[in-house]
Scaffold this motif. Structure first.
Motif, PDB file in Angstrom:
ATOM      1  N   LEU A 302       0.837  -1.197   0.000  1.00 31.03           N
ATOM      2  CA  LEU A 302       0.000   0.000   0.000  1.00 31.03           C
ATOM      3  C   LEU A 302       0.873   1.248   0.000  1.00 31.03           C
ATOM      4  N   GLY A 303       1.962   1.184   0.752  1.00 32.59           N
ATOM      5  CA  GLY A 303       2.832   2.329   0.902  1.00 32.59           C
ATOM      6  C   GLY A 303       2.537   3.122   2.154  1.00 32.59           C
ATOM      7  N   GLU A 326       5.739   8.583   0.132  1.00 31.15           N
ATOM      8  CA  GLU A 326       5.618   9.446  -1.044  1.00 31.15           C
ATOM      9  C   GLU A 326       5.646   8.625  -2.334  1.00 31.15           C
ATOM     10  N   ALA A 327       4.794   8.974  -3.263  1.00 36.24           N
ATOM     11  CA  ALA A 327       4.694   8.341  -4.585  1.00 36.24           C
ATOM     12  C   ALA A 327       4.142   6.914  -4.521  1.00 36.24           C
ATOM     13  N   SER A 328       3.585   6.518  -3.397  1.00 30.66           N
ATOM     14  CA  SER A 328       2.986   5.183  -3.270  1.00 30.66           C
ATOM     15  C   SER A 328       1.540   5.195  -3.737  1.00 30.66           C
ATOM     16  N   GLY A 329       0.970   4.017  -3.855  1.00 30.14           N
ATOM     17  CA  GLY A 329      -0.434   3.919  -4.230  1.00 30.14           C
ATOM     18  C   GLY A 329      -1.346   4.556  -3.205  1.00 30.14           C
ATOM     19  N   ALA A 330      -0.991   4.428  -1.931  1.00 30.10           N
ATOM     20  CA  ALA A 330      -1.801   5.020  -0.866  1.00 30.10           C
ATOM     21  C   ALA A 330      -1.792   6.544  -0.971  1.00 30.10           C
ATOM     22  N   GLU A 380     -14.034   5.159   1.623  1.00 28.17           N
ATOM     23  CA  GLU A 380     -13.536   4.071   0.774  1.00 28.17           C
ATOM     24  C   GLU A 380     -12.593   4.629  -0.284  1.00 28.17           C
ATOM     25  N   LEU A 381     -11.461   3.929  -0.444  1.00 29.33           N
ATOM     26  CA  LEU A 381     -10.462   4.316  -1.427  1.00 29.33           C
ATOM     27  C   LEU A 381     -10.093   3.120  -2.289  1.00 29.33           C
ATOM     28  N   ASN A 382      -9.745   3.369  -3.522  1.00 31.32           N
ATOM     29  CA  ASN A 382      -9.206   2.340  -4.410  1.00 31.32           C
ATOM     30  C   ASN A 382      -7.712   2.615  -4.573  1.00 31.32           C
ATOM     31  N   ILE A 383      -6.903   1.637  -4.187  1.00 33.83           N
ATOM     32  CA  ILE A 383      -5.456   1.850  -4.158  1.00 33.83           C
ATOM     33  C   ILE A 383      -4.762   0.874  -5.104  1.00 33.83           C
TER      34      ILE A 383
END
Length: 393
Positions: A302-303, A326-330, A380-383
């Motif tokens: 996820l990051g 930083e720069a992760s999907g999360a 809700e988030l889409n990662i």
């Protein structure tokens, strides 16, 4: 955050033949018949005695003596006839063959480190040569923090070893020594193992003084999932004795195939008798291949960095986000520090291990739905899962 209790910060990146009534009846004045029957009985007894003697001599000469003075029990679908007995895979002879064939591929792995007082011995474990050019697999915790690693072969020769790669998450490491035509162990298929199968552990319990020790037992359970220090292990359970120093050595089946990598570290805090664990070889092979090819294991992440959290009344449990990489999907999906992850792909997340287990079902590039608790409401988030390079180092 006084309403929450925190655990240690974790990095998420990432089985006599009787006639009718047994009596003989006589008739009066029929002595001929009486003596005739009596004579037949004597002849029968003599014949039976001779047959018994011949059979007994056969058993002693062909079974007892041919097995070093030890009686043996035929296995399933085996009988004491001709060459079948000689080639039968008996329990004792199976262990002898395993020790002879696999033992030379088992090595001692010594770990030395640096301290204020100079070089110190940090312990010894075991390893398995799986490539004749000197590649050896062991547990990561055996070589963790080592300034120098040395390998001692079964013939007594000692070599310096260099690290090829390690994966702390799975507790697997690959090291290499400069050698050729070394004896190697054959990896088996841990999915074919059954409860009750013969299991033989080979290694160096308690150090070099007991190098090459062989212990035997059975497979006690299959598909155990052990969670330790953030790692999730898929293991086999055995009652074969596994002691300090056995870590990294092989658990072997009756065919002489490695079905697991012994890891005393798992469950060592319980100090239980007759409960040893080995990382299933099918799980380990994937890790070994990755370490051989890339020097590390690429896992989806996820990051985020954080820790397990629960509210005092238990109404909210999850993974508390301390930091978003930083720069992760999360980061791209808008996750923020202080968010609490409570679901991944509609599966509850109540601990770091739950989160790690959910991510293990995916690969890099997959998109996962993530439900978080933020300021008293759910979001809700889409990662999109990415590889975070620092996760394995």
């Amino acid at each position: 955050m006084d309403d929450y209790k925190f655990n240690e910060v974790k990095d998420v990146r990432w089985e006599s033949i009787n006639p009718e009534d047994g009596n003989i009846k006589f008739r009066k004045n029929k002595k001929k018949s009486f003596f005739g029957g009596f004579l037949k009985a004597i002849i029968f007894i003599i014949i039976a005695s001779i047959s018994g003697g011949i059979s007994g001599a056969y058993v002693v000469n062909n079974i007892y003596n041919s097995n070093g003075g030890k009686y043996v029990i035929p296995q399933k679908n085996e009988s004491y006839t001709g060459d079948t007995l000689k080639s039968s895979n008996l329990y004792g002879s199976a262990i002898n063959k395993i020790a002879d064939n696999v033992g030379p591929a088992v090595v001692g792995v010594s770990n030395t480190g640096e301290s204020f007082w100079g070089t110190v011995d940090k312990g010894i474990g075991s390893g398995i040569i799986f490539d004749s050019n000197g590649y050896i697999v062991t547990n990561y915790h055996v070589i963790e923090g080592a300034a120098k690693v040395t390998v001692k072969l079964s013939n007594g020769k000692v070599f310096p070893a260099k690290l090829v790669g390690y994966d702390k998450r799975s507790d697997i490491a690959v090291i290499k020594i400069e050698g050729t035509n070394l004896p190697v162990a054959t990896f088996g298929d841990s999915t074919k193992v059954r409860v009750g199968d013969l299991a033989v552990a080979i290694g160096n319990p308690l150090g070099e003084e007991f190098a090459g020790s062989v212990t035997a037992g059975i497979i006690s359970a299959l598909n155990r999932t052990m969670k330790y220090d953030g790692a999730i292990y898929k293991v086999l359970q055995t009652d074969a004795a596994i002691n300090p120093g056995n870590s990294g050595g092989p658990l072997v089946n009756e065919n002489g195939e490695v079905i697991g990598i012994n890891s005393l570290k798992i469950g060592s805090e319980a100090n239980a008798e007759g409960m040893g664990f080995a990382i299933a070889i099918n799980e380990a092979k994937t890790i070994i291949d990755a370490l051989m090819n890339d020097g590390k294991v690429k896992r989806p992440a996820l990051g985020v960095l954080g820790q397990t959290v629960s509210s005092r009344d238990g109404s909210i449990k999850g993974f508390y986000v301390n930091q978003v990489i930083e720069a992760s999907g999360a980061a791209a999906a808008g996750m923020k520090p202080t968010d609490i992850i409570i679901e991944i792909d509609k599966q509850k997340v109540e601990s770091f291990e739950d989160l790690a287990e959910a991510l293990d079902k995916h690969k890099i590039g997959d998109s996962v739905s993530c439900k978080i608790w933020r300021d008293g409401a759910t979001v809700e988030l889409n990662i999109t899962l990415k590889e975070v390079k620092e996760a394995n180092r």
